[in-house]
Design a protein around this motif. Sequence first.
Motif, PDB file in Angstrom:
ATOM      1  N   ALA A  16       0.829  -1.208   0.000  1.00 23.18           N
ATOM      2  CA  ALA A  16       0.000   0.000   0.000  1.00 23.18           C
ATOM      3  C   ALA A  16       0.861   1.256   0.000  1.00 23.18           C
ATOM      4  CB  ALA A  16      -0.935  -0.018   1.205  1.00 23.18           C
ATOM      5  N   ALA A  17       1.895   1.253   0.854  1.00 22.80           N
ATOM      6  CA  ALA A  17       2.752   2.442   0.951  1.00 22.80           C
ATOM      7  C   ALA A  17       3.446   2.699  -0.392  1.00 22.80           C
ATOM      8  CB  ALA A  17       3.771   2.259   2.068  1.00 22.80           C
ATOM      9  N   ALA A  18       3.946   1.622  -1.012  1.00 24.44           N
ATOM     10  CA  ALA A  18       4.676   1.797  -2.272  1.00 24.44           C
ATOM     11  C   ALA A  18       3.744   2.244  -3.404  1.00 24.44           C
ATOM     12  CB  ALA A  18       5.364   0.482  -2.647  1.00 24.44           C
ATOM     13  N   VAL A  19       2.587   1.613  -3.515  1.00 27.13           N
ATOM     14  CA  VAL A  19       1.676   1.969  -4.621  1.00 27.13           C
ATOM     15  C   VAL A  19       1.137   3.385  -4.421  1.00 27.13           C
ATOM     16  CG1 VAL A  19      -0.452   1.355  -5.845  1.00 27.13           C
ATOM     17  CG2 VAL A  19       1.088  -0.449  -5.053  1.00 27.13           C
ATOM     18  N   ALA A  20       0.832   3.732  -3.171  1.00 27.12           N
ATOM     19  CA  ALA A  20       0.357   5.100  -2.905  1.00 27.12           C
ATOM     20  C   ALA A  20       1.431   6.107  -3.306  1.00 27.12           C
ATOM     21  CB  ALA A  20      -0.018   5.253  -1.428  1.00 27.12           C
ATOM     22  N   GLY A  21       2.693   5.781  -3.025  1.00 23.68           N
ATOM     23  CA  GLY A  21       3.797   6.666  -3.426  1.00 23.68           C
ATOM     24  C   GLY A  21       3.845   6.829  -4.943  1.00 23.68           C
ATOM     25  N   ASP A  22       3.706   5.730  -5.662  1.00 28.84           N
ATOM     26  CA  ASP A  22       3.723   5.799  -7.134  1.00 28.84           C
ATOM     27  C   ASP A  22       2.563   6.642  -7.664  1.00 28.84           C
ATOM     28  OD1 ASP A  22       5.880   4.145  -7.025  1.00 28.84           O
ATOM     29  OD2 ASP A  22       4.965   2.464  -8.104  1.00 28.84           O
ATOM     30  N   GLY A  44     -13.314  -2.838  -5.375  1.00 30.16           N
ATOM     31  CA  GLY A  44     -12.923  -4.066  -4.686  1.00 30.16           C
ATOM     32  C   GLY A  44     -12.212  -3.768  -3.376  1.00 30.16           C
ATOM     33  N   LYS A  45     -11.662  -4.815  -2.764  1.00 32.99           N
ATOM     34  CA  LYS A  45     -11.138  -4.704  -1.396  1.00 32.99           C
ATOM     35  C   LYS A  45      -9.629  -4.457  -1.341  1.00 32.99           C
ATOM     36  CE  LYS A  45     -14.833  -6.499   1.091  1.00 32.99           C
ATOM     37  NZ  LYS A  45     -15.712  -6.807  -0.031  1.00 32.99           N
ATOM     38  N   THR A  46      -8.899  -5.051  -2.284  1.00 31.28           N
ATOM     39  CA  THR A  46      -7.430  -4.978  -2.227  1.00 31.28           C
ATOM     40  C   THR A  46      -6.918  -3.537  -2.103  1.00 31.28           C
ATOM     41  OG1 THR A  46      -7.397  -6.953  -3.593  1.00 31.28           O
ATOM     42  CG2 THR A  46      -5.317  -5.755  -3.393  1.00 31.28           C
ATOM     43  N   PRO A  47      -7.493  -2.570  -2.840  1.00 36.12           N
ATOM     44  CA  PRO A  47      -6.887  -1.239  -2.820  1.00 36.12           C
ATOM     45  C   PRO A  47      -7.198  -0.380  -1.599  1.00 36.12           C
ATOM     46  CG  PRO A  47      -8.606  -1.342  -4.512  1.00 36.12           C
ATOM     47  CD  PRO A  47      -8.542  -2.685  -3.872  1.00 36.12           C
ATOM     48  N   GLU A  52      -6.044   4.490   1.769  1.00 39.86           N
ATOM     49  CA  GLU A  52      -5.765   5.105   3.078  1.00 39.86           C
ATOM     50  C   GLU A  52      -4.425   5.839   3.039  1.00 39.86           C
ATOM     51  OE1 GLU A  52      -8.232   2.080   5.970  1.00 39.86           O
ATOM     52  OE2 GLU A  52      -6.087   1.728   5.653  1.00 39.86           O
ATOM     53  N   ALA A  53      -3.421   5.171   2.484  1.00 39.68           N
ATOM     54  CA  ALA A  53      -2.085   5.779   2.423  1.00 39.68           C
ATOM     55  C   ALA A  53      -2.077   6.975   1.466  1.00 39.68           C
ATOM     56  CB  ALA A  53      -1.061   4.733   1.982  1.00 39.68           C
TER      57      ALA A  53
END
Length: 234
Positions: A16-22, A44-47, A52-53
């Motif tokens: 989550a932290a990495a994808v939010a950064g991207d 869906g649920k995964t994201p 949040e991040a």
Amino acid sequence: NEEIEWWDYDNAAEMAAAVAGDIGFIIESAIDARGAAVIALAGGKTPIPIYEALAAAKLEWKRVTIVPGDERIVPLSDPLCNVSMLAKFFLPKGARVMPIVPNAAADYKAAGRSADALMQDLHWPLDLCLLGVGRDGHAASIFPGPDFDDAISGPKTQRALGVMPDPLPADAPVPRVSLSLRAITAARALLIAVRGDEKRAVIESAIDQGRASPYPIGRVLADTELPVDIHWAP
Ligand code: 6PG
């Protein structure tokens, strides 16, 4: 697509932290280049941890327009509604979060046409499309089966369409509106975020089979010309 890169994490929080950064970087770059960012985010649920991040990031949110990459045809008050989930995170930040399905939508094809018309007014191509993947290989709401052909063969300008998955997915058994395959593959950036070995196996098989893959995600990956990052956590 020759440039598919896997990014593996130890757990969902790290992903989550990495994808939010991207995503934050993509938004900033779009604002620098064009004064605004228009992005499609997955349901869906995964994201959820990603959102949040991302919502905690300092960005010029008022320049950001967010659409759901796919939507279930339900009222905004329904817990299955993707745009309401997105609105919870990003409306308080000042982003424009755009419903794509009229609240009391008639039939799914009409809902698809109205979503398409709405999206024709957005700056295009999308600056980002974030996708999840289903166990059956669906991407956004392009499912294997007859709708897959519709999503591929629609007019060149089509950005969204109505979809009736067959069979209806157990976790959200309702008709949908989805970005078209062309809209997804035309995006300036494509990110995929998935969890679990089962989905990894589906994506790997889709990549191996390329355009012949029965999985819609395989077609997305084969048709996207830009590099694609696939983020994975157990
Ligand atoms: C939706 C989605 C869909 C989702 C996958 C994975 O609204 O149903 O946008 O394409 O990304 O079904 O869903 P999960 O992350 O909940 O497994």
